[in-house]
Every structure is written in C-alpha cells, then in structure tokens.
Design a protein around this motif. Structure first.
Motif, short mmCIF file in Angstrom:
data_model
loop_
_atom_site.label_atom_id
_atom_site.label_comp_id
_atom_site.label_asym_id
_atom_site.label_seq_id
_atom_site.Cartn_x
_atom_site.Cartn_y
_atom_site.Cartn_z
N GLY A 1 0.82 -1.20 0.00
CA GLY A 1 0.00 0.00 0.00
C GLY A 1 0.86 1.25 0.00
N GLU A 2 0.23 2.36 -0.28
CA GLU A 2 0.95 3.63 -0.34
C GLU A 2 0.06 4.70 0.25
N ILE A 3 0.63 5.59 0.97
CA ILE A 3 -0.12 6.67 1.61
C ILE A 3 0.62 7.97 1.35
N PRO A 4 -0.04 9.00 0.87
CA PRO A 4 0.67 10.24 0.52
C PRO A 4 1.14 11.02 1.75
N ASN A 5 0.50 10.82 2.88
CA ASN A 5 0.85 11.59 4.08
C ASN A 5 1.55 10.72 5.13
#
Length: 876
Positions: free
Chosen positions: A102-106
C-alpha cells in the motif's frame, strides 16, 4: 528535518527526491554555513516523508540511529562515529528497510520521548500503523548485519478504526506513552497502543473556520502536549493520567507482570485483582503450589478463611502449608502488630509440617507405620525436615513456646523438639536430651555456649561426669569461670564408684588443676583432694600435697588451706602414718609427731626431732625420746647395744650427754662399757669450765675498763676560744649576760649563760640549742624537749628554796632528780652537733621558705602602682 541532539548547530533533512542532507546553521547570521549530502536512495527513489534520529554513548564514541520513511518503506541507519562516516559506511553494504504494501501520501514517523530518551516509534504507512519499542541497549543483529534496536513490533490495521467495510486512513497522527492520537476527518480518535482498541473520540469545541478542516497533529515531546491545527487555529489536546487503566489492559491480555508494574501503589485492590486472576488460573490448572503463593499475596479481595477452605476442600495439605508460610511473610512485613493472627497461622503451619513428615514416614499402603523412610521418599523427607527446621528458626519469635513444644512432643519429633528448645534458649531440655542419648560431647558443647547460664553446668555435672569423666573434666578445665566448690557433689558421686587401679583419676586431675593452676583457696576443694590422696595406696602424692605451702609468700593468711584436724583424722583412719607425722609436726605437736614416727621409722623420728630449733629444752626432750626408743629396741649383745647408743650420741651434735641416756640402761650394766664415753663427757665439762673462767676474767677486765672510762669522762674538758660564737644567736659564748631562764638547775658558771661544746668545735648557748633543735626536729620530739625543760625549771626553783632554808646532808655522789632530767635533756638535744649530724642532713629536703613564713614572704611581694603615672617632659 530534525535537530541533532549532539549539537544544536547541526541539522539533518530529507528531500522529495530521496536525498538526506546535513546542514549547519550559523547562530549569529542565521544562515547556512554548509550543506552536505549524506545519503541518496538509488534503488527506489521516493520522497523522504519522515525523519527521526537518536544517539547512544558507547564508551568514548557516539552511536547514531536514524529512521527515515517514504510512502512505502521504513529505512534504518546505524553506526559509530560522525554522521558523515555512518552514512558513508552504507556505500559498500545494504541498507536495512521494512516495506509494507500500500501507499499513503501523508506518511509520517514519530518517536515517543520520555526523560530525553526515545522509548517507542510509530509509522503511518499504507497498510496500517507500524510501531514498536526502541531499546538502544540491545545488541541484536539483523539479517543485513546492522544493529537493530526495535523490539515488540506490531501493526495496527486501519480496519479496526471503523465499523464500516471501507477503512478510512488517518490524515495525521501523534504518539503518546500508551496511545495513538489519530486525526480522521475532524475528529481525533484515541487508540490504545497495547490493546489496539479505541478508547475515546475527541471533538473540537467549535467548527474550524477553514474549509479544509483540521490539517494535522503535532506534539511537544518535552512538555508532553499535543496540538491539532488548521489554517487559522491551533487546538491543544490535554492528556491526564493516561496510564491509569493500563494494569487492566495488561490483565485482560494476561500479561500479569506488566499489569503489576502498572498498578497504582495507592490502590492496593488493583494488585489484589491481578494476583486473584493469576491464582484462580493456576488453581484451575491444578498448579496448587503456585496458586497458594499467589493467594498469599492478596490482602483485601478474598478472605484468609475462604482461601484456606479451598485448599482443604481439595485435600491439598502441601499447598495449604505453602499458602500459610507465604501469608506469614506477607503479614509480618505489613501487619507486624497483629501478633495473635501471626502466632495462630505459624502454629497451624507447624502442625501441617509435622503432618507432612509423618505421612512421609508411612512405610506402605497397608497402614503400618514405621520409622524407616522408603528410598523413594528419603530425599523428600530430608528436604521437608530441613525446610521445617528453617521454618522454626525463622518464626521462633512468634511461635508460642509451650504450644509448639507440645506439638513436637505429641508427634514424637524429639530432634526437632531439641532444635526448637535450642532456638528458644531452653538449654536445659537440650542438655537433658543429649545426656539421655549418651552424647556427652554435644551436651558439653551446648553448656559452653556464651549465653548458657553457668548454673546448668553445676546441675548436670553429676550426670555428665558419670557418663564420660574424661570429656567432662576436660570441659571443666577449659572453663575458667566455674566455681569448683559447686562441683564437689558431682565429684563426690564419681569418687564413690569403684575404679581400676591403673585408671587416671579424673577428679584428682581436675582438683590438682584447680589448686596448682587456678590457685584455688577453697578449703572444701583442698580437703577433697587430700581425702582422695589419702585413699590411694601410694602415699607419696599425699606427702607432696601436705608439704606444699600454697599460701606461702602472701603478706597474711595461712600457708595451707585444708583443715589440719580433718586431715589428721582422715590419715589416722586410712593408716597413713607418715602423713600423720607431718601433720603433727605442722601443728607444732612435736612430741606426738616423734612418738608416732618412732613406730614407723626411727630415722623419720630423728628428722622430726631435729626440726625444733628455737626451744632447746623441747629439742632435748625429743631426742631423749628417740634415744630411749633406740636403746629399748636393741635386742643384741649388751656391749654391742652400748656401742650403738654411744654412736647415737654423736648424731645429736652434743645435745645429749652420756649422763642423759644412762637411766635408760639396766641397773646391772657395767661401767667399764661406758668408760670411753664418760671420759669424753668429763673432758667436755673441763673445757666448758675453762671457757667459763675465761669469760669471767674477760668480764672483770671489761668492768675495769668501763670504770676507767667513766673517770676519764668526768675529767674531760674542751678549750674554747674567748671569741667563739654561739651557732644560734652568733653572740660570744664566754660573754656574761644572756638569758638566765634555763640556768636554774644547771651548775653555776659565774655570770655566763650555760652552753654546750661539741667535739667538732661548734658551740651553742643552751637556750639557743634547745630553740634550734625544737624548730628542726619532729613535733613529738620537740614537745618532749619542752616538757623536760619545764620540769627542770620547776625542780630548779624548788631546789633553790630548799638550799636557802637548810643544808642538805645528801652525798654528793648520789643522783638527784634534777641531774636525771638534765641527763635526759642532754641526750635529747646534745646527742650530736646540729650542724654536723643527721639533723642538718634532714634539712636538705626542707623548703627554703617554710609554711609559717608565708606572711613574711608576702610582705616582700612587689605590687603594681594603682595611681596613674605622670610623664614629665625633660629638656636637656
């Protein structure tokens, strides 16, 4: 970016293209001094979203630990040296990282800091919140070879944050000691880090003015404060006592150690709850010993009786005993004043120990009881006995003495009874037990302890000496504080028993030690030793004892301490005749001594007769007794008897003459047999007569010499110079005048005062000589001289009146009372010259200023002037 904790001048920061820089800021100019590239992500270049660093001192160097996060990965860097050298070391080794799906911008990375040290971390990743503890003292190596400081890692899935299927990811978050503060929408959800449960939702007091709502969360690690902020406002999130329920959290997770660590000391029920849950879990698992230990720690939630009944219902006597002993420890440390309950519990535990020991003594299942322990139970039996003795030793002060001893006696535990009696200092019971067992050494060891009363030595002395005389006597001799007189009953009991001839008499050995080494002076001790000597066949030891003078050399007191009359009666009873002779002689009963010695040995009688030295008549009488015995005992030819009698006379050194022993011979003895002895005796008498004549002539000649000396003294004179001075007043001796008070009673010498002239040439007026002698001599002698002077003066006045009234026809050669007094006075004051004799020598030790001259000495003291002195100027 983050400030370097080692120096406020260094800063590390990350960029969007995956580079990490070190920068220094000049404090004065507020400008960058330099910017260094430390590291660059080359494998997967991503923006650095979070950066944290911690340091640890290792020896004299600094270890750096840096964590950096990107939207998908968490990188860790560690090493010793400078920041530049730490990152440079990764040029030839792989970088350690953790990648989550997964990836999270913050993406964010936070450390929780307590007491200026990071305790745990949390990473807001695409998969969830990845977190763990930081232990910078750990030295675990990762697979990549880097030192890994992360422990207890975990992941909080976002699905636990909402009930809906679609999980909402937080916009921002912060980390406290036990919780995560997650910003989801315009609410802050507080999630327990340990249980991963939402414990609270926080809403802001008013709606944010910005259309974007709350932007993020941040924290002040030093102050422990949290803030939420939007474009225009900052909101403070207060945290108060967040760990108050952590004990329950850990308890629900069955992490009992952590739960106890987080219990409030002011709320004891919390620990009770933890111990209760643990104990019930162990009880359910039939681990009764562990359950008993845990139940014993509970003070409030469950009663003592309820817990005891649980173990009794299960028939677990061992676990019940464990519970009681542990409960005792707890009560004694917290409720020491509750002595009644402590005593009851300790007594109950004692009975359980005894019951356990008896159960181990069961031989088999048939119900037969024996004192033989099976091999299988032997180890357990020894262990429980040892444990029981330790229990008695630990709780001897709270156990009731009488009750405990009755219990031990009723169970037949004699050894433990003796052990407990020793702990309670009931040494009489201990010694009595060892004597019954025949263990003399152990009994004596107990009696030798410092705190054992000395009276027990005397009480058990009769039994001990009969049990083992050698060990007992050796023990007595090693104890100097014993009074031998109080041991006499024990010694008398021992001596009343028969002993072998060649056996060492232990009582005699001890009494000899007391007399010769301890210098004991008790008559009872000496009398007992004497009686034991008298009963021996060999009389030599008795004679040596009688001849010893134990009190010799002392200023006062007897030379021996036994009773001579008792000794005489005893020796006569035991027929020790030589000893009787010695005692008679010691008591100055010489006639009885010689008479008894003649029955034993004539040589002994002669020696006794020769001991008398100060009484010639008694000595002669004793020798006559010996002579009579010698003459009457001879049975040979008469002429031979006479020869022996004549030889006996020579042994007396002339004390006896032939005429002294003639009456002991028969009347029909021929005088021819004594011719030689009679002639010798007559010659001795002639010598004595001649000697007496010579002594008489010498005495007559001496008397004539004395008369001549008296006549010469009457005509003795001394020549005095007319200018000779008196040694006292310094006036001329031959000058008329002076005091006439003493002239009365002296022979008139014209107008001159009476005076004394000494052979050395010194002369003194009589009055001056008397004054000088009375001043320098002792007070007693001075009073004696003054008294003679007074009597002489009174008699002189009386004689003057009588001579004026009538003439006295008394012979001039007769000694008048005045002449006697004058002679006594002359002897008192004129026996020696006061300037040349002992009187002058004794004056050396006298002080120059006598005590009676103190006033005169004070008159010579120079006193300071009281008045002020004036200084007058002088002009020259």
């Amino acid at each position: 970016m983050i400030l370097n904790s080692a120096s406020t001048k260094e800063v590390i920061l990350g960029t969007e293209n995956g580079q990490i820089y070190e920068m220094a800021v000049d404090e004065a100019d507020k400008k960058e001094k330099y910017v260094k590239l430390l590291f660059e992500l080359t494998e997967l270049p991503e923006a650095i979203m979070g950066l944290q660093m911690e340091t640890a001192i290792v020896g004299n160097a600094t270890r750096y630990y840096v964590m950096a996060v990107t939207p998908t990965r968490l990188y860790s860097f560690t090493g010793i040296g400078s920041l530049e050298s730490v990152f440079a070391s990764y040029s030839d080794r792989a970088v350690h990282f953790m990648e989550l799906p997964g990836e999270i911008p913050n993406s964010e990375l936070h450390f929780f800091i307590k007491q200026r040290r990071a305790k745990h971390f949390a990473w807001l990743s695409g998969a969830g919140i990845y977190h763990g503890d930081l232990n910078f003292g750990a030295q675990h190596s990762s697979t990549s070879g880097d030192e890994n400081f992360v422990e207890n890692k975990g992941l909080l899935d976002y699905s636990k944050l909402s009930e809906s299927a679609d999980a909402i990811k937080p916009k921002s978050f912060a980390v406290s000691e036990f919780h995560f503060l997650l910003l989801i929408g315009d609410k802050v959800k507080v999630v327990n880090r340990i249980s991963q449960q939402i414990v609270e939702e926080l809403e802001f007091d008013h709606a944010p003015e910005s259309s974007k709502g709350i932007i993020g969360l941040c924290s002040d690690a030093t102050a422990g404060l949290f803030y939420a902020y939007d474009e225009n406002s900052i909101f403070q999130v207060s945290v108060n006592d967040e760990g108050r329920d952590m004990w329950q959290v850990y308890l629900d997770m069955k992490e009992y150690t952590a739960a106890l660590a987080h219990c409030d000391e002011d709320k004891p029920f919390q620990k009770d709850k933890v111990y209760l849950v643990q104990a019930e879990a162990a009880f359910s698992a039939k681990d009764y010993e562990r359950a008993a230990s845990l139940y014993a720690k509970i003070n409030y939630m469950v009663s003592f009786e309820e817990i005891s009944l649980k173990f009794i219902a299960m028939g677990e006597q061992d676990a019940l005993r464990t519970f009681l002993t542990r409960k005792l420890d707890s009560l004694y440390s917290t409720k020491k004043e509750d002595k009644c309950q402590i005593t009851m519990i300790s007594t109950w535990a004692t009975e359980l120990y005894l019951d356990k020991i008896n159960r181990l003594l069961l031989e088999d299942d048939t119900g037969t009881v024996a004192k033989v322990v099976s091999e299988a139970n032997k180890s357990e039996y020894q262990s429980i006995v040892k444990e029981f003795r330790a229990f008695l030793s630990d709780w001897k002060d709270v156990l009731d003495e009488a009750t405990t001893m009755r219990l031990l006696e009723s169970y037949g535990r004699v050894e433990e009874l003796v052990y407990f009696a020793g702990l309670k200092e009931q040494y009489e019971i201990v010694v009595h037990h060892y004597i019954r067992q025949g263990e003399t050494k152990k009994a004596l060891e107990v009696l030798h302890r410092p705190n054992v009363p000395i009276d027990l030595q005397y009480k058990f002395a009769p039994d001990l000496i009969m049990l083992d005389a050698y060990e007992t006597v050796e023990s007595w001799m090693a104890t100097s504080k014993l009074n031998p007189r109080k041991l006499i009953p024990a010694m008398m009991r021992y001596t009343s028993e028969p002993h072998a001839k060649n056996e060492t008499h232990e009582v005699i050995k001890y009494l000899e030690f007391c007399v010769h080494h301890l210098h004991n002076e008790d008559p009872g001790v000496h009398n007992l030793l004497l009686s034991l000597y008298a009963k021996q066949e060999d009389e030599s030891a008795l004679l040596r004892f009688l001849q010893c003078k134990f009190g010799k050399g002392r200023s006062s007191g007897p030379e021996f301490f036994y009773d001579p009359k008792y000794a005489l009666r005893l020796c006569l009873k035991e027929k020790r005749m030589r000893a009787c002779v010695h005692i008679y002689s010691m008591m100055s009963m010489h006639e009885e001594a010689v008479a008894l010695a003649l029955q034993v040995d004539p040589e002994l009688a002669m020696a006794e007769a020769d001991k008398v030295e100060d009484d010639e008549d008694l000595r002669k009488k004793l020798w006559l007794m010996v002579a009579k015995h010698v003459i009457e005992q001879e049975k040979g030819v008469k002429r031979e008897n006479i020869r022996k009698a004549i030889a006996f006379l020579k042994e007396t050194d002339g004390l006896l003459k032939i005429e002294d022993i003639l009456p002991f011979f028969p009347d029909f003895a021929l005088i021819d047999d004594f011719k030689e002895a009679i002639c010798t005796s007559l010659e001795d008498y002639n010598k004595q007569i001649e000697q007496l004549k010579q002594e008489m002539n010498d005495a007559t000649h001496g008397a004539d010499n004395i008369r001549n000396d008296i006549s010469a003294l009457a005509q003795r004179f001394a020549v005095i110079d007319r200018d000779a001075e008196c040694g006292g007043c310094k006036r001329k001796i031959l000058t008329s005048g002076g005091t006439q008070r003493l002239a009365r009673g002296y022979t008139s010498v014209g107008p001159m005062a009476p005076f004394y002239v000494f052979p050395c040439g010194h002369a003194f007026h009589a009055q001056c000589l008397i004054a000088h002698v009375t001043q320098c001599t002792s007070q007693t002698r001075a009073e004696y001289i003054l008294d003679l002077q007074k009597q002489l003066s009174l008699l002189g006045d009386k004689a003057t009146k009588e001579s004026n009234g009538s003439a006295n026809g008394e012979s001039i050669t007769s000694m008048t009372p005045i002449d006697k007094l004058r002679s006594q006075l002359d002897d008192a004051i004129a026996s020696e010259c006061p300037f040349c004799g002992d009187l002058m020598i004794r004056e050396i030790s006298l002080p120059f200023i006598l005590p009676e001259e103190a006033d005169q000495m004070a008159s010579w003291e120079i006193k300071p002037q009281v008045a002020t002195q004036k200084i007058l100027p002088m002009t020259i």
